[in-house]
Design a protein around this motif. Structure first.
Motif, PDB file in Angstrom:
ATOM      1  N   LEU A   1      48.116  55.547  48.307  1.00 52.53           N
ATOM      2  CA  LEU A   1      47.947  54.683  49.473  1.00 52.53           C
ATOM      3  C   LEU A   1      48.810  53.428  49.357  1.00 52.53           C
TER       4      LEU A   1
ATOM      5  N   LEU B   1      49.232  49.751  51.436  1.00 50.63           N
ATOM      6  CA  LEU B   1      48.476  48.949  52.399  1.00 50.63           C
ATOM      7  C   LEU B   1      49.352  48.464  53.546  1.00 50.63           C
TER       8      LEU B   1
ATOM      9  N   TRP C   1      49.487  45.750  45.145  1.00 51.84           N
ATOM     10  CA  TRP C   1      48.169  46.386  45.075  1.00 51.84           C
ATOM     11  C   TRP C   1      48.295  47.860  44.670  1.00 51.84           C
TER      12      TRP C   1
ATOM     13  N   ARG D   1      46.474  49.675  41.652  1.00 53.39           N
ATOM     14  CA  ARG D   1      45.575  50.823  41.817  1.00 53.39           C
ATOM     15  C   ARG D   1      46.036  52.012  40.983  1.00 53.39           C
TER      16      ARG D   1
ATOM     17  N   GLY E   1      45.323  38.349  43.204  1.00 52.93           N
ATOM     18  CA  GLY E   1      44.555  38.725  44.392  1.00 52.93           C
ATOM     19  C   GLY E   1      44.680  40.199  44.726  1.00 52.93           C
ATOM     20  N   MET E   2      45.747  40.813  44.256  1.00 55.92           N
ATOM     21  CA  MET E   2      45.926  42.257  44.487  1.00 55.92           C
ATOM     22  C   MET E   2      45.719  43.057  43.211  1.00 55.92           C
TER      23      MET E   2
ATOM     24  N   ARG F   1      39.663  54.105  51.046  1.00 54.81           N
ATOM     25  CA  ARG F   1      38.988  52.972  50.416  1.00 54.81           C
ATOM     26  C   ARG F   1      40.042  51.998  49.871  1.00 54.81           C
ATOM     27  N   LEU F   2      39.721  50.709  49.949  1.00 56.06           N
ATOM     28  CA  LEU F   2      40.648  49.677  49.495  1.00 56.06           C
ATOM     29  C   LEU F   2      40.160  49.002  48.218  1.00 56.06           C
ATOM     30  N   ASP F   3      39.110  49.527  47.621  1.00 51.93           N
ATOM     31  CA  ASP F   3      38.689  48.936  46.357  1.00 51.93           C
ATOM     32  C   ASP F   3      39.459  49.614  45.233  1.00 51.93           C
ATOM     33  N   GLY F   4      39.204  49.177  44.007  1.00 50.58           N
ATOM     34  CA  GLY F   4      39.866  49.807  42.853  1.00 50.58           C
ATOM     35  C   GLY F   4      41.358  49.606  42.862  1.00 50.58           C
ATOM     36  N   PRO F   5      41.853  48.347  42.722  1.00 49.52           N
ATOM     37  CA  PRO F   5      41.103  47.107  42.566  1.00 49.52           C
ATOM     38  C   PRO F   5      40.707  46.524  43.918  1.00 49.52           C
ATOM     39  N   PRO F   6      39.631  45.716  43.903  1.00 50.64           N
ATOM     40  CA  PRO F   6      39.302  45.027  45.154  1.00 50.64           C
ATOM     41  C   PRO F   6      40.348  43.979  45.472  1.00 50.64           C
ATOM     42  N   LEU F   7      40.534  43.745  46.757  1.00 57.36           N
ATOM     43  CA  LEU F   7      41.424  42.658  47.178  1.00 57.36           C
ATOM     44  C   LEU F   7      40.668  41.341  47.027  1.00 57.36           C
ATOM     45  N   ASP F   8      41.314  40.368  46.448  1.00 57.69           N
ATOM     46  CA  ASP F   8      40.719  39.040  46.301  1.00 57.69           C
ATOM     47  C   ASP F   8      41.396  38.126  47.320  1.00 57.69           C
TER      48      ASP F   8
END
Lengths: 516, 516
Positions: free
Chosen positions: A44, A46, A424, A428, A481-482, B467-474
């Protein structure tokens, strides 16, 4: 089995098992079909610029195409800038762009766009799927086109052809590309010219000719005849360092480029086109080779380039490989405050063996190319079409193609912001990438171009368009942040420490290097 | 005086004094010309999607076009998705896209693209400047086109026409748009239908009809005849709250949309088109109004819409304004854990008077529209073409147009990432925007759409794409990295505290609201 399932099977049967994706509603059946195939790796992004840039980096290093999954016209549009770079690099790529169900198109729903019109300027081939039964043949055609030229193939997949039932039929396998074998007379003509020209002869090695068999052959020819070896202004992928034959990169500034080529009488193009100025400037030429130079096209992308270069070397009796080895990088100049040049020296001197370097350092990275020639063996990738914002995605794709190798991404700050979301994806997928941000808080290249235009004093509007400070970008914060660990270097010593430590550490890491 | 100077003067003479920009080398003379004109406000976006989305937000609130400055085909391409939204909103906008000098184009330098082909799908008018003398007339044409339809006008400016000398001549002023006055017979027919239909009649108010004179007239008609008032699925700009006539927004899900319209016999379109499904789904209709409904086009964008609505109200003898006032928002449901609904309730209940709400909350923001109807008076803007990634830029542009008003940007996390670079522009220009990020770490809308497709269990590939977690966006880190102060809320109480505090504080602020 529906069309989407057959699309997945066709991709897999043809060796495409990575799909860089940013899906939307019209691609849900394709997503569901991908979900049923564990053999496909879906990555993925973003933002779609990450998707297409990563597919480019993947294919440059894997030497086979990835698929992309893009959502209708706007999703494609977001990916176009990096498709432009891929098109210029002739990167093989198969884009799947979802569209509305055919019967829904006449209603001109809000997301309806002319996808063909958007795709064509940045694709070599565009094809709309006509029915569920047409999915597999259309995909095989796209794959063949991507591999054959090579190039960018874009397949438009209306939702009803994805969800519709398709007849059982064999999954088509795209024919292997058949590169055109160059005529002996062409080889002979180039050989005669190069033999006669000596140091006033040049080989310009683009595309796949800047590595592997072609590069080796070029090195032998240079040893034998004195031929100078040139790389394009923007290099798709070149194998460098560790004693590999060195290519003089044609400089970006027009005056320097003309000076580099002024003593050339014969320029033989190998998977390259005649070098031209990146921009036209008042009173400056478009063609970079001198008017007296003879331009000889030996082989183009899609031709049997390696074969042509082997035969050229043979004709020239160029048998002896040059015996150069890595001569090292002079680190004596790196004391003192952190500068772009200090970064380039350290990065080049300590490059890990078999690193993949992605260079979108632009003005800040200008020293790296010459310095790294003496360093460890590496692959070197650049943006190819001038559409900035490819560095981070290109590194992501290269790292996915070659998880066994360290990727060092030299990244200007301004262009890095275009596709910053790619950090990001690096986090991931836990990709082994060291990002080095040349943080000069400016579109430095444009400040130079303004001076080229005769403007030396900048008032408020120019300052506001060409400087990125006020507020400064905090790359460490953005990276964290990412999900990417990061640290800042404001001195040469600190940068060297961080760089060496980061090279020993697997996974993504970002160094924000603050420079003037 | 060169072409670029004349371009600036033409823009200024026609009231265009804001230029959202991301320039490149081919636009250096234009940048230099802008730099000589302190009356032009140049606003840098670090990515072109920010530039075009901001120009859209500006024009929606300023009711006059801004200019954009984009760098050749790839720069335009990066801005296309938000130009698509602007085109659907019929936002007036003048895009200046630089190109190579005409004499350099035949050399097909790396950045060369077919700019016209890229521009046309997302522009109402595309025009290439033919000479330095043509710059001013071409700009005036583009401005007239932008204002007249209204719509998106794209002007392609080859570098040599920017730097070339232009003859002294008067700076042209674009003619005022002349909206088409609707025939009395059309007004009469619509009035007859609505009078007869009562509660089974509807007015669908799009574009500029969802505010001002038209909205007021619609409110009187509803009081008089029982006519139902609808807003489009995606609202360009509507004045709401504080007792303004309320529009029922046509729901996004097809089934809900059909249900909302099923008791309608007559639907009168005012600056709107017949409502259609956003996507086509197997077995579901494209048209949202019931088959028996009569669709009556009263006035389209570019017509004299306010005049038509006033005359319609007069014909219906609809004189009495509804006496509704803001009835308040029920906050009783906000106790407990933080949810998207709790955020919507708090945001709506405490909306500052005359706020500008930019809503790209998508699934997370779905409660806000209905809730805020009872709140303070505000303007409400949405993405209009379905190309996600407009929220942050739209807020930036709206804040520049109306520095006297608070902008509240309700932003889904996934779509926010598309143009996250816009946060930096908000910081640099110190814009009075409160960003609320609905952080659910998912493309939640696509998870719903997968379920619509019949997929309830997600395997690895679907999970990795949705899903956008893993890692979560901060988001707090990212915002701070771009100079925007930020804080995180994980409870309802904390969110409420932060929201209220942020509203009292001028300048940009971001709340990352963590929700399931």
């Amino acid at each position: 089995m529906n069309g989407a399932d057959r699309l997945c099977d066709t991709l897999l049967a043809n060796g495409i098992d990575v799909c860089f994706a940013n899906p939307g509603t019209s691609e849900m059946h394709f997503v569901a079909a991908l979900d049923r195939r564990a053999g496909m790796r879906c990555v993925l992004g973003l933002f779609e610029g990450v998707v297409t840039g990563a597919a480019d980096g993947y294919a440059r290093m894997a030497e086979r195409p990835a698929a992309t999954l893009l959502h209708t016209g706007p999703g494609l549009a977001n990916g176009l800038a990096n498709l432009h770079n891929a098109r210029r690099a002739r990167t093989p790529m198969v884009n799947i762009v979802g569209d509305h169900a055919a019967w829904h198109l006449p209603f001109d729903a809000p997301l309806t766009t002319d996808i063909e019109a958007l795709a064509r300027p940045m694709s070599h081939v565009v094809r709309r799927v006509r029915s569920p039964d047409d999915v597999a043949p259309a995909a095989a055609e796209a794959i063949a086109a991507a591999r054959g030229t090579p190039g960018v193939a874009t397949l438009i997949l209306p939702a009803d052809r994805a969800w519709g039932d398709a007849a059982e039929a064999a999954i088509p396998v795209a024919p292997e590309p058949r590169p055109v074998v160059i005529e002996e007379s062409t080889i002979a003509a180039a050989a005669d010219r190069l033999a006669a020209a000596g140091r006033r002869g040049g080989l310009l090695l683009g595309g796949a000719a800047a590595r592997g068999t072609s590069l080796d052959a070029a090195g032998r020819i240079a040893s034998r005849c004195g031929t100078r070896l040139f790389g394009e202004v923007f290099i798709t992928r070149s194998e460098r360092g560790g004693g590999r034959p060195a290519l003089e990169r044609i400089p970006y500034p027009v005056d320097l480029a003309c000076a580099a080529l002024e003593e050339i009488d014969v320029l033989v193009l190998v998977s390259a086109r005649e070098p031209v100025a990146f921009f036209g400037y008042p009173g400056k030429p478009s063609r970079l080779a001198p008017p007296h130079a003879e331009i000889v096209a030996l082989a183009d992308a899609g031709d049997a380039v390696d074969d042509a270069m082997l035969r050229l070397a043979e004709r020239l009796d160029a048998k002896a490989a040059p015996t150069a080895s890595a001569r090292g990088v002079d680190e004596s100049m790196v004391a003192g405050p952190l500068t772009d040049q200090a970064i380039s020296v350290i990065a080049a001197a300590h490059l890990p063996d078999e690193a993949i370097v992605v260079d979108e350092g632009l003005t800040s990275g200008r020293g790296f190319y010459a310095l790294s020639e003496g360093g460890a063996r590496h692959d070197y990738l650049m943006l190819t079409g001038g559409a900035i914002g490819i560095g981070i995605p290109l590194a992501v794709g290269a790292a996915i193609a070659r998880p066994d190798r360290k990727v060092v991404a030299l990244q200007a700050d301004g262009s890095g912001m275009y596709t910053v979301q790619g950090l990001w994806t690096a986090a991931r997928e836990n990709l082994d990438i060291l990002f080095v941000i040349y943080s000069n808080s400016a579109y430095a290249i444009l400040r130079l171009e303004m001076q080229n235009v005769g403007v030396t004093h900048f008032d408020r509007n120019a300052e506001r368009m060409l400087r990125l400070d006020g507020p400064p970008l905090d790359w460490v914060a953005m990276a964290r942040g990412m999900g990417v660990e990061a640290a800042r270097a404001e001195t040469t010593e600190r940068f060297a420490d961080l760089y060496m430590a980061a090279l020993r550490r697997p996974g993504p890491f970002l160094i924000e290097a603050i420079i003037p």
